[in-house]
Motif scaffolding. Structure first.
Motif, PDB file in Angstrom:
ATOM      1  N   SER A 169       8.623  31.215  47.964  1.00  0.00           N
ATOM      2  CA  SER A 169       8.524  32.641  48.059  1.00  0.00           C
ATOM      3  C   SER A 169       7.474  33.078  47.044  1.00  0.00           C
ATOM      4  O   SER A 169       6.469  34.044  47.610  1.00  0.00           O
ATOM      5  N   LEU A 170       7.350  32.854  45.741  1.00  0.00           N
ATOM      6  CA  LEU A 170       6.658  33.112  44.892  1.00  0.00           C
ATOM      7  C   LEU A 170       5.073  32.735  45.211  1.00  0.00           C
ATOM      8  O   LEU A 170       4.061  33.482  45.157  1.00  0.00           O
TER       9      LEU A 170
ATOM     10  N   GLU B 226      12.515  35.386  37.456  1.00  0.00           N
ATOM     11  CA  GLU B 226      13.707  34.837  37.993  1.00  0.00           C
ATOM     12  C   GLU B 226      13.633  33.414  38.319  1.00  0.00           C
ATOM     13  O   GLU B 226      14.660  32.529  38.148  1.00  0.00           O
ATOM     14  N   LEU B 227      12.405  32.855  38.836  1.00  0.00           N
ATOM     15  CA  LEU B 227      12.236  31.273  39.053  1.00  0.00           C
ATOM     16  C   LEU B 227      12.249  30.691  37.492  1.00  0.00           C
ATOM     17  O   LEU B 227      13.095  29.608  37.440  1.00  0.00           O
TER      18      LEU B 227
ATOM     19  N   ARG C 268      21.330  24.372  42.745  1.00  0.00           N
ATOM     20  CA  ARG C 268      20.564  25.150  41.919  1.00  0.00           C
ATOM     21  C   ARG C 268      19.046  24.695  42.092  1.00  0.00           C
ATOM     22  O   ARG C 268      18.120  25.563  42.221  1.00  0.00           O
TER      23      ARG C 268
ATOM     24  N   GLU D 106      16.024  30.394  36.615  1.00  0.00           N
ATOM     25  CA  GLU D 106      16.562  29.410  37.665  1.00  0.00           C
ATOM     26  C   GLU D 106      16.459  27.996  37.003  1.00  0.00           C
ATOM     27  O   GLU D 106      17.135  27.147  36.866  1.00  0.00           O
TER      28      GLU D 106
ATOM     29  N   ASN E  92      17.900  26.355  45.382  1.00  0.00           N
ATOM     30  CA  ASN E  92      17.472  27.666  45.359  1.00  0.00           C
ATOM     31  C   ASN E  92      16.170  27.786  44.578  1.00  0.00           C
ATOM     32  O   ASN E  92      15.422  28.573  44.891  1.00  0.00           O
ATOM     33  N   ALA E  93      15.954  27.140  43.463  1.00  0.00           N
ATOM     34  CA  ALA E  93      14.745  27.203  42.750  1.00  0.00           C
ATOM     35  C   ALA E  93      13.352  26.862  43.656  1.00  0.00           C
ATOM     36  O   ALA E  93      12.506  27.501  43.464  1.00  0.00           O
TER      37      ALA E  93
ATOM     38  N   LYS F 129       9.548  38.103  40.036  1.00  0.00           N
ATOM     39  CA  LYS F 129       9.904  36.677  40.841  1.00  0.00           C
ATOM     40  C   LYS F 129       9.655  35.407  40.067  1.00  0.00           C
ATOM     41  O   LYS F 129      10.350  34.655  39.958  1.00  0.00           O
ATOM     42  N   ARG F 130       8.628  35.760  39.041  1.00  0.00           N
ATOM     43  CA  ARG F 130       8.316  34.560  38.326  1.00  0.00           C
ATOM     44  C   ARG F 130       9.414  34.324  37.260  1.00  0.00           C
ATOM     45  O   ARG F 130       9.904  33.377  37.029  1.00  0.00           O
TER      46      ARG F 130
ATOM     47  N   GLU G 270      13.267  27.344  46.872  1.00  0.00           N
ATOM     48  CA  GLU G 270      13.191  28.573  47.701  1.00  0.00           C
ATOM     49  C   GLU G 270      12.283  29.594  46.971  1.00  0.00           C
ATOM     50  O   GLU G 270      11.331  30.342  47.470  1.00  0.00           O
ATOM     51  N   LYS G 271      12.862  30.000  45.848  1.00  0.00           N
ATOM     52  CA  LYS G 271      12.163  31.086  45.014  1.00  0.00           C
ATOM     53  C   LYS G 271      10.633  30.679  44.722  1.00  0.00           C
ATOM     54  O   LYS G 271       9.817  31.605  44.933  1.00  0.00           O
TER      55      LYS G 271
END
Length: 109
Positions: free
Chosen positions: A57-58, A10-11, A47, A14, A50-51, A7-8, A53-54
């Motif tokens: 979550s992280l 992916e962030l 974008r 992004e 979306n970042a 997840k990190r 939100e990620k």
């Protein structure tokens, strides 16, 4: 690779894409019309959302992981305390042997 690391990454990807889109927005500002600028701005805002939100979550995963670790540590402390309370002389003996072994190891160096 752990779920947290995935997840990190992916962030971070992004965020890199957001920066690239921001550069495109600034480059296109001088080259294109208002419609293209609005399109790029909307893409950039999407974008960024979306970042966010990620990242949220992280952050939640990190907090949950920390809470689990604390709960596990508390459980180990309670178990250790219970064992020491039930067997104080054994606990003193074990601590003495460990101290003696550490003393021998340290004195050899």
């Amino acid at each position: 690779m752990s779920q947290f690391d995935k997840k990190r990454e992916e962030l971070l990807d992004e965020i890199r894409d957001i920066l690239i889109n921001a550069e495109e927005l600034f480059d296109e500002k001088s080259k294109s019309g208002e419609a293209e600028l609005k399109k790029l701005k909307e893409k950039l805002n999407s974008r960024v959302s979306n970042a966010k939100e990620k990242f949220a979550s992280l952050q939640e995963d990190a907090i949950a992981s920390a809470k689990d670790a604390v709960a596990s540590a508390k459980q180990v402390v309670k178990q250790t305390d219970s064992i020491v309370q039930d067997n104080p002389y054994k606990a003193i003996g074990v601590a003495g042997v460990i101290g003696l072994l550490l003393g021998v190891l340290v004195s050899k160096k």
